[in-house]
Design a protein around this motif. Structure first.
Motif, mmCIF file in Angstrom:
data_model
loop_
_atom_site.group_PDB
_atom_site.id
_atom_site.type_symbol
_atom_site.label_atom_id
_atom_site.label_comp_id
_atom_site.label_asym_id
_atom_site.label_seq_id
_atom_site.Cartn_x
_atom_site.Cartn_y
_atom_site.Cartn_z
ATOM 1 N N ALA A 11 -0.761 11.003 -1.381
ATOM 2 C CA ALA A 11 -0.330 12.150 -0.576
ATOM 3 C C ALA A 11 0.280 13.225 -1.456
ATOM 4 O O ALA A 11 0.036 14.419 -1.251
ATOM 5 N N ASN A 12 1.055 12.832 -2.433
ATOM 6 C CA ASN A 12 1.714 13.802 -3.300
ATOM 7 C C ASN A 12 0.771 14.393 -4.344
ATOM 8 O O ASN A 12 0.972 15.524 -4.780
ATOM 9 N N SER A 13 -0.256 13.654 -4.735
ATOM 10 C CA SER A 13 -1.165 14.144 -5.761
ATOM 11 C C SER A 13 -2.392 14.852 -5.201
ATOM 12 O O SER A 13 -2.855 15.827 -5.761
ATOM 13 N N LEU A 14 -2.911 14.317 -4.110
ATOM 14 C CA LEU A 14 -4.183 14.821 -3.597
ATOM 15 C C LEU A 14 -4.052 15.574 -2.278
ATOM 16 O O LEU A 14 -5.012 16.154 -1.817
ATOM 17 N N GLY A 15 -2.902 15.529 -1.655
ATOM 18 C CA GLY A 15 -2.696 16.249 -0.412
ATOM 19 C C GLY A 15 -2.826 15.362 0.813
ATOM 20 O O GLY A 15 -3.399 14.281 0.770
ATOM 21 N N SER A 16 -2.283 15.850 1.905
ATOM 22 C CA SER A 16 -2.225 15.050 3.119
ATOM 23 C C SER A 16 -3.563 14.931 3.836
ATOM 24 O O SER A 16 -3.759 14.012 4.620
ATOM 25 N N THR A 17 -4.510 15.829 3.571
ATOM 26 C CA THR A 17 -5.801 15.712 4.254
ATOM 27 C C THR A 17 -6.536 14.442 3.842
ATOM 28 O O THR A 17 -7.234 13.834 4.648
ATOM 29 N N VAL A 18 -6.356 14.029 2.604
ATOM 30 C CA VAL A 18 -6.954 12.781 2.146
ATOM 31 C C VAL A 18 -6.372 11.614 2.936
ATOM 32 O O VAL A 18 -7.092 10.713 3.366
ATOM 33 N N LEU A 19 -5.074 11.644 3.165
ATOM 34 C CA LEU A 19 -4.445 10.551 3.892
ATOM 35 C C LEU A 19 -4.703 10.615 5.381
ATOM 36 O O LEU A 19 -4.690 9.588 6.052
ATOM 37 N N THR A 20 -4.939 11.797 5.913
ATOM 38 C CA THR A 20 -5.291 11.894 7.327
ATOM 39 C C THR A 20 -6.596 11.155 7.575
ATOM 40 O O THR A 20 -6.736 10.423 8.553
ATOM 41 N N THR A 21 -7.535 11.308 6.667
ATOM 42 C CA THR A 21 -8.784 10.573 6.758
ATOM 43 C C THR A 21 -8.532 9.074 6.638
ATOM 44 O O THR A 21 -9.098 8.273 7.379
ATOM 45 N N ALA A 22 -7.668 8.680 5.721
ATOM 46 C CA ALA A 22 -7.337 7.260 5.546
ATOM 47 C C ALA A 22 -6.703 6.704 6.808
ATOM 48 O O ALA A 22 -7.028 5.593 7.240
ATOM 49 N N GLN A 23 -5.811 7.467 7.401
ATOM 50 C CA GLN A 23 -5.127 7.030 8.622
ATOM 51 C C GLN A 23 -6.144 6.783 9.735
ATOM 52 O O GLN A 23 -6.071 5.783 10.439
ATOM 53 N N ALA A 75 6.622 17.654 2.954
ATOM 54 C CA ALA A 75 6.093 16.984 1.762
ATOM 55 C C ALA A 75 7.177 16.302 0.933
ATOM 56 O O ALA A 75 6.919 15.279 0.303
ATOM 57 N N ASP A 76 8.391 16.834 0.938
ATOM 58 C CA ASP A 76 9.443 16.211 0.134
ATOM 59 C C ASP A 76 9.986 14.918 0.759
ATOM 60 O O ASP A 76 10.829 14.255 0.178
ATOM 61 N N HIS A 77 9.492 14.549 1.949
ATOM 62 C CA HIS A 77 9.878 13.294 2.595
ATOM 63 C C HIS A 77 8.751 12.269 2.553
ATOM 64 O O HIS A 77 8.736 11.324 3.320
ATOM 65 N N ARG A 78 7.816 12.441 1.652
ATOM 66 C CA ARG A 78 6.665 11.544 1.593
ATOM 67 C C ARG A 78 6.794 10.531 0.469
ATOM 68 O O ARG A 78 5.928 10.398 -0.372
ATOM 69 N N GLU A 79 7.881 9.843 0.481
ATOM 70 C CA GLU A 79 8.082 8.738 -0.453
ATOM 71 C C GLU A 79 7.659 7.444 0.237
ATOM 72 O O GLU A 79 7.611 7.367 1.460
ATOM 73 N N ALA A 80 7.368 6.430 -0.549
ATOM 74 C CA ALA A 80 6.953 5.142 0.010
ATOM 75 C C ALA A 80 8.017 4.574 0.945
ATOM 76 O O ALA A 80 7.692 3.993 1.982
ATOM 77 N N SER A 81 9.276 4.766 0.607
ATOM 78 C CA SER A 81 10.342 4.209 1.443
ATOM 79 C C SER A 81 10.357 4.824 2.836
ATOM 80 O O SER A 81 10.620 4.139 3.823
ATOM 81 N N GLN A 82 10.047 6.123 2.942
ATOM 82 C CA GLN A 82 9.996 6.757 4.260
ATOM 83 C C GLN A 82 8.825 6.206 5.079
ATOM 84 O O GLN A 82 8.941 6.023 6.285
ATOM 85 N N LEU A 83 7.693 5.946 4.420
ATOM 86 C CA LEU A 83 6.563 5.351 5.138
ATOM 87 C C LEU A 83 6.943 3.967 5.650
ATOM 88 O O LEU A 83 6.658 3.616 6.793
ATOM 89 N N LEU A 84 7.610 3.192 4.813
ATOM 90 C CA LEU A 84 8.030 1.850 5.238
ATOM 91 C C LEU A 84 9.014 1.918 6.400
ATOM 92 O O LEU A 84 9.001 1.057 7.286
ATOM 93 N N GLU A 85 9.868 2.940 6.427
ATOM 94 C CA GLU A 85 10.782 3.111 7.563
ATOM 95 C C GLU A 85 10.009 3.379 8.848
ATOM 96 O O GLU A 85 10.339 2.842 9.899
ATOM 97 N N VAL A 145 0.800 -1.225 0.000
ATOM 98 C CA VAL A 145 0.000 0.000 0.000
ATOM 99 C C VAL A 145 0.833 1.274 0.000
ATOM 100 O O VAL A 145 0.353 2.326 -0.418
ATOM 101 N N ALA A 146 2.072 1.211 0.460
ATOM 102 C CA ALA A 146 2.903 2.419 0.594
ATOM 103 C C ALA A 146 3.051 3.214 -0.702
ATOM 104 O O ALA A 146 2.900 4.442 -0.676
ATOM 105 N N PRO A 147 3.331 2.577 -1.846
ATOM 106 C CA PRO A 147 3.464 3.381 -3.066
ATOM 107 C C PRO A 147 2.194 4.152 -3.422
ATOM 108 O O PRO A 147 2.254 5.296 -3.864
ATOM 109 N N PHE A 148 1.041 3.536 -3.187
ATOM 110 C CA PHE A 148 -0.219 4.197 -3.510
ATOM 111 C C PHE A 148 -0.547 5.283 -2.498
ATOM 112 O O PHE A 148 -1.111 6.314 -2.849
#
Length: 164
Positions: free
Chosen positions: A19-31, A107-117, A11-14
């Motif tokens: 997050a990068n395309s639609l903004g972090s508020t969308v992901l806050t809801t997902a979280q 925002a520049d640290h929102r890559e899938a690899s950082q989420l996996l870390e 799920v991390a890449p998606f």
């Protein structure tokens, strides 16, 4: 723990793309939905993401990042939501906490690899703590113990309850 590492890797890449395309508020809801166990296959976060993102015109998916190749279709969204739905409560909370920490970064640290870390940091076993105990006892009927399971009877001269 269940298969948190596997699910996170899927799920991390998606999540990063969203997050990068639609903004972090969308992901806050997902979280929040991940933590609340309201993500289910067919109606979960990724399926809703399909409705939020601009359609690429073919009706089969979305390009999220503005490209021409759809990166998320209905089948993929349902599969990803199904993976999230399989997580147990502990893994859901770990993933939710990792997403929250990840979203708090620039925002520049929102890559899938950082989420996996973030996921790996939260799911790593706690370090083993060694405790040294040196109990001592002096005198008659003294007892020195670190842990006792059961009853302890001290004293008495070997008599039973009936006096014999």
């Amino acid at each position: 723990m269940s298969d948190l590492a596997t699910v996170s890797a899927e799920v991390a890449p998606f999540l990063a793309l969203a997050a990068n395309s639609l903004g972090s508020t969308v992901l806050t809801t997902a979280q929040q939905r991940i933590a609340d166990r309201t993500v289910t296959a067919g109606e979960g976060f990724f399926r809703r993401l399909l409705r939020r993102a601009p359609d690429d015109g073919d009706g089969g998916g979305t390009s999220l990042g503005g490209g021409t190749q759809p990166l998320l279709d209905t089948r993929t969204a349902d599969t990803l939501d199904g993976l999230l739905a399989r997580l147990d409560d502990q893994d859901r909370q770990l993933l939710s906490d990792a997403i929250a920490a990840w979203l708090a970064e620039p925002a520049d640290h929102r890559e899938a690899s950082q989420l996996l870390e973030h996921v790996a940091q939260r799911s790593a076993p706690a370090p083993v703590q060694i405790i040294h105990n040196n109990p001592t006892a002096n005198g008659a009927h003294s007892l020195a113990a670190v842990e006792i399971h059961g009853d302890i009877h001290l004293g008495g001269g070997g008599r039973t309850q009936d006096g014999s």
